[in-house]
Design a protein around this motif. Structure first.
Motif, PDB file in Angstrom:
ATOM      1  N   MET A  49     -56.291 -20.458  10.322  1.00 40.21           N
ATOM      2  CA  MET A  49     -55.141 -20.204   9.463  1.00 40.21           C
ATOM      3  C   MET A  49     -54.358 -21.483   9.164  1.00 40.21           C
ATOM      4  N   LEU A  84     -53.909 -11.548   7.618  1.00 40.17           N
ATOM      5  CA  LEU A  84     -52.799 -11.888   8.514  1.00 40.17           C
ATOM      6  C   LEU A  84     -52.483 -10.746   9.479  1.00 40.17           C
ATOM      7  N   THR A 103     -56.304 -22.718   6.330  1.00 38.92           N
ATOM      8  CA  THR A 103     -56.028 -21.861   5.170  1.00 38.92           C
ATOM      9  C   THR A 103     -54.703 -22.260   4.534  1.00 38.92           C
ATOM     10  N   SER A 104     -53.693 -22.498   5.368  1.00 41.68           N
ATOM     11  CA  SER A 104     -52.380 -22.890   4.864  1.00 41.68           C
ATOM     12  C   SER A 104     -52.463 -24.194   4.073  1.00 41.68           C
ATOM     13  N   ILE A 111     -47.788 -18.471   6.425  1.00 43.65           N
ATOM     14  CA  ILE A 111     -48.859 -18.568   7.417  1.00 43.65           C
ATOM     15  C   ILE A 111     -48.421 -19.450   8.582  1.00 43.65           C
ATOM     16  N   GLN A 120     -47.143 -18.707   0.276  1.00 40.95           N
ATOM     17  CA  GLN A 120     -48.129 -18.144   1.197  1.00 40.95           C
ATOM     18  C   GLN A 120     -48.430 -19.117   2.337  1.00 40.95           C
ATOM     19  N   LEU A 177     -55.030 -11.437   1.591  1.00 42.56           N
ATOM     20  CA  LEU A 177     -54.249 -12.273   2.501  1.00 42.56           C
ATOM     21  C   LEU A 177     -53.442 -11.434   3.491  1.00 42.56           C
ATOM     22  N   CYS A 194     -46.110 -17.616  10.792  1.00 42.90           N
ATOM     23  CA  CYS A 194     -46.822 -16.687  11.669  1.00 42.90           C
ATOM     24  C   CYS A 194     -47.420 -17.423  12.863  1.00 42.90           C
ATOM     25  N   THR A 223     -45.523  -9.254   6.747  1.00 40.21           N
ATOM     26  CA  THR A 223     -46.835  -9.498   6.141  1.00 40.21           C
ATOM     27  C   THR A 223     -47.154  -8.503   5.027  1.00 40.21           C
TER      28      THR A 223
END
Length: 234
Positions: free
Chosen positions: A155, A118, A158-159, A174, A170, A114, A177, A67
């Motif tokens: 998230m 994360l 967000t992705s 995500i 990015q 970001l 993760c 990250t």
């Protein structure tokens, strides 16, 4: 060569003992996670393999390290949540970590670093992975499962938003993760992790029993059918 009567006796004995062991397996006589609690053999072996799986699925420290390359990268996104209530909880969770977020109906407008966002998320799910849900409840004032679930929903949204904005690198990270950290932490919550190398004897015993128990049943049927004069041919 065994006579039909002997085959029937052998087959019946194998099947009766097979069923007897099966009954024992379904009885709540095996030790559980909670002190003094007894569980069935199926639950016991299922929990055992979950413990081994949890130990081998701990990627959070590695994800936190990866990250770092996103530290300092500013982003802004509009998150589409499932409901207004979910949006409110999401905004509260983000704001608690000094991340700019505001709920508007079922949407949340969020902006910030970001990498920092994360990292906060990964440290939160690390607590859940280590079964320290009380720390999350104390931090957010909500159930620890809801906190991690909210991180996952936020998230994921967000992705999707970043991917639409052309920030596919990015967005992909995500999702990585989520699959390697958030989902295992949530799914394995309250399960004690055990390394395979420390439970090798138990693992070998469990796999050996599975093979023997399967063959046990198969030969029981085979001998019984042969004793009754029933033969399977190609």
């Amino acid at each position: 060569m065994a006579s039909p009567a002997q085959l029937k006796t052998a087959g019946s004995l194998l099947l009766v003992t097979f069923i007897a062991v099966l009954v024992i397996i379904f009885m709540p006589i095996f030790p559980g996670n909670t002190a003094g609690k007894k569980i069935t053999g199926l639950d016991y072996i299922d929990n055992f393999f979950n413990q081994l799986a949890k130990s081998s699925a701990y990627y959070i420290p590695d994800q936190i390290k990866k990250t770092e390359k996103f530290n300092g990268q500013q982003f802004s996104a509009t998150l589409k949540m499932k409901s207004a209530d979910e949006a409110t909880v999401t905004a509260k969770l983000l704001a608690t970590n000094q991340i700019t977020a505001a709920a508007d109906g079922d949407k949340v407008k969020v902006s910030g670093d970001l990498g920092a966002v994360l990292t906060v998320m990964l440290k939160d799910v690390d607590l859940m992975y280590k079964n320290d849900g009380k720390a999350l409840t104390a931090k957010y004032g909500i159930d620890e499962r809801l906190a991690v679930y909210t991180w996952h929903q936020a998230m994921t949204a967000t992705s999707k938003d970043l991917d639409k904005a052309g920030q596919s690198v990015q967005a992909k990270f995500i999702l990585n993760c989520l699959s390697k950290a958030v989902e295992p932490a949530y799914n394995f919550y309250q399960i004690e992790a055990k390394p395979v190398k420390e439970e090798m004897m138990m693992l070998i015993a469990a796999l050996t029993f599975y093979v023997v128990y399967t063959v046990w049943y198969g030969f029981g049927l085979l001998y019984l059918f042969e004793g009754l004069g029933i033969k399977l041919e190609h």
